[in-house]
Design an enzyme around this catalytic site. Structure first.
Site, PDB file in Angstrom:
ATOM      1  N   GLU A 186     -57.355 -23.562   3.348  1.00 14.63           N
ATOM      2  CA  GLU A 186     -56.168 -23.171   4.095  1.00 14.63           C
ATOM      3  C   GLU A 186     -55.605 -22.631   4.433  1.00 14.63           C
ATOM      4  O   GLU A 186     -54.408 -22.742   3.492  1.00 14.63           O
ATOM      5  CB  GLU A 186     -56.134 -25.351   4.083  1.00 14.63           C
ATOM      6  CG  GLU A 186     -55.036 -24.815   4.857  1.00 14.63           C
ATOM      7  CD  GLU A 186     -53.879 -26.443   5.104  1.00 14.63           C
ATOM      8  OE1 GLU A 186     -54.282 -28.045   4.402  1.00 14.63           O
ATOM      9  OE2 GLU A 186     -52.995 -27.201   5.729  1.00 14.63           O
ATOM     10  N   GLU A 191     -45.971 -25.138  10.461  1.00 17.66           N
ATOM     11  CA  GLU A 191     -45.945 -26.642  10.232  1.00 17.66           C
ATOM     12  C   GLU A 191     -44.126 -27.128  10.097  1.00 17.66           C
ATOM     13  O   GLU A 191     -43.316 -26.457   9.717  1.00 17.66           O
ATOM     14  CB  GLU A 191     -46.491 -26.644   9.021  1.00 17.66           C
ATOM     15  CG  GLU A 191     -46.819 -28.032   8.935  1.00 17.66           C
ATOM     16  CD  GLU A 191     -47.520 -28.280   7.078  1.00 17.66           C
ATOM     17  OE1 GLU A 191     -47.131 -27.490   6.921  1.00 17.66           O
ATOM     18  OE2 GLU A 191     -47.910 -29.452   7.078  1.00 17.66           O
TER      19      GLU A 191
END
Ligand SMILES: *[C@@H]1O[C@H](CO)[C@@H](O)[C@H](O)[C@H]1NC(C)=O
Ligand SMILES: *[C@@H]1O[C@H](CO)[C@@H](O)[C@H](O)[C@H]1NC(C)=O
Ligand SMILES: *[C@@H]1O[C@H](CO)[C@@H](O)[C@H](O)[C@H]1NC(C)=O
Ligand SMILES: *[C@@H]1O[C@H](CO)[C@@H](O)[C@H](O)[C@H]1NC(C)=O
Ligand SMILES: *[C@@H]1O[C@H](CO)[C@@H](O)[C@H](O)[C@H]1NC(C)=O
Ligand SMILES: *[C@@H]1O[C@H](CO)[C@@H](O)[C@H](O)[C@H]1NC(C)=O
Length: 378
Positions: A186, A191
């Protein structure tokens, strides 16, 4: 201790009876030369190891050769067909958010995804209040997109005009193989949670064991976040190996200047991320500063210091990252948001209460994108 004693080897039995090969008295000149050479080699290795560790700690040591690759455009997400290239994830949130991810029909009807020739918007519902039917008492409507295409190593450009923020939000722009996590890795590019008041997004990798940024030389303007240098999902409660981007690369201030372009170069040598914020033009939305292609080709090796550097020094990048889809979502509450709720400046009510009852607070909870472009090395 007789011959019958199995704990006594034949070698021990003979030790006192003939000159032992381990006794210096029996060594020939040739042996002395070999031993001398051996001592020199051992001393050199110890000194070398100590100096090597020092160099690595001090920013020296081995570093990948991020030499120029020749990138060709293989995919573009833009214009009114922007969303055609994504699946709408429409199931229970794997990260336990207080959210209902909607299907494409719902998203279109309620304008949670909207594409024009120049822009694509992904937003959280702001219409459902406590008195609506249905209400948001089991979670608010939002969107999670996963690109239909899966990619291998390459250069990815994301034109981000507006980043979502607001109490109870957990937005992310990232890549993963959703059906083979964490086996196929990932890569989190942007974020954040709640009000994003630091203006610094988290950039992180998450992997199976054996991918670490501990004690390796890195060249980047961002800083290691929370001391998290092991990318293994079993470490630090899946914090990943994380980097905080520089100030004003996420949230209100970043949006104010019209956002910018986030670039990811993923290659066997390592993973690097750059941010190119837009300047302040006359309309507050000047052109982005992505270095123009040289000789018709984008060349990250000439771009200077990245925001985040995840060198492959202690990480087999080819083995840990495969088949990545582009994921865009805005989760609500959920593991990370709730862990950081206290002290986030979001008041004294719970995250769930906030999300269920305050639709107007989600007006900044939207992504706005220009184009996404995917390049592959020839
Ligand atoms: C890095 O790789 C390029 C291309 O293979 C090569 O030309 C260059 O000499 C290498 N640089 C170093 C420092 O090894
Ligand atoms: C990139 O293209 C240039 C010009 O055609 C060529 O000289 C160079 O070797 C190529 N580099 C790689 C890594 O393929
Ligand atoms: C949907 O959102 C876009 C962008 O904010 C806006 O321009 C458009 O008018 C909205 N459409 C409807 C039907 O509300
Ligand atoms: C919200 O909806 C649920 C289920 O439809 C209902 O039981 C509840 O009373 C509603 N809440 C309010 C404040 O109306
Ligand atoms: C890490 O991944 C493994 C394998 O899928 C999973 O069993 C485990 O729960 C994960 N750990 C965390 C903290 O996410
Ligand atoms: C990656 O995707 C391809 C095509 O869908 C598949 O054949 C392959 O097994 C996948 N590789 C891994 C390691 O999951």
């Amino acid at each position: 201790m007789g011959r019958g004693d199995p704990s006594v080897s034949a070698y021990e039995v003979g030790y006192w009876t003939r000159p032992s090969p381990w006794s210096p008295r029996s060594w020939s000149r040739k042996v002395w030369i070999w031993v001398g050479t051996g001592i020199v080699v051992v001393v050199a290795a110890v000194v070398g190891a100590v100096v090597g560790v020092r160099l690595a700690k001090g920013g020296g040591g081995s570093y990948p050769n991020y030499s120029r690759l020749n990138y060709t455009l293989i995919d573009t997400y833009s214009g009114t067909s922007f969303f055609d290239k994504f699946n709408y994830f429409h199931d229970y949130d794997p990260t336990f958010g207080f959210v209902h991810y909607v299907d494409p029909d719902y998203a279109a009807t309620y304008n949670l995804t909207y594409a024009s020739p120049s822009t694509a918007i992904v937003r959280v519902d702001t219409s459902v209040g406590p008195d609506s039917d249905p209400n948001a008492s089991t979670g608010r409507f939002s969107v999670r997109l996963e690109s239909k295409a899966q990619y291998g190593p390459g250069l990815f450009l994301f034109d981000v005009k507006h980043t979502p923020y607001g109490c109870g939000t957990w937005p992310a722009l990232w890549l993963t193989d959703t059906s083979n996590w964490p086996t196929n890795g990932e890569i989190d590019l942007l974020e954040s949670v709640n009000l994003a008041s630091s203006g610094r997004p988290t950039i992180a990798l998450h992997t199976t064991s054996g991918c670490s940024m501990d004690d390796v030389r890195r060249e980047m303007s961002g800083s290691v976040e929370g001391g998290h240098v092991d990318c293994y999902n079993g470490t630090d409660n899946n914090a990943g190996c994380a980097v905080s981007g520089p100030p004003a690369t996420y949230g209100a201030e970043f949006n104010e200047r019209g956002g910018g372009v986030v670039a990811l170069e993923w290659r066997v040598e390592g993973v690097r991320v750059w941010g190119f914020p837009r300047g302040r033009g006359g309309d507050g939305k000047g052109v982005t500063a992505v270095p123009p292609p040289e000789g018709g080709m984008l060349d990250p090796s000439s771009w200077g210091l990245p925001v985040a550097d995840f060198p492959g020094t202690k990480c087999d990048v080819a083995g840990h990252f495969r088949n990545q889809s582009i994921v865009v979502n805005i989760d609500l509450c959920g593991v990370l948001t709730e862990a950081l709720w206290e002290g986030s400046g979001c008041g004294s009510v719970s995250c769930h209460y906030f999300v269920a009852n305050r639709p107007a607070e989600f007006k900044n909870a939207f992504w706005e994108f220009g184009a996404f472009q995917v390049y592959k090395a020839l």
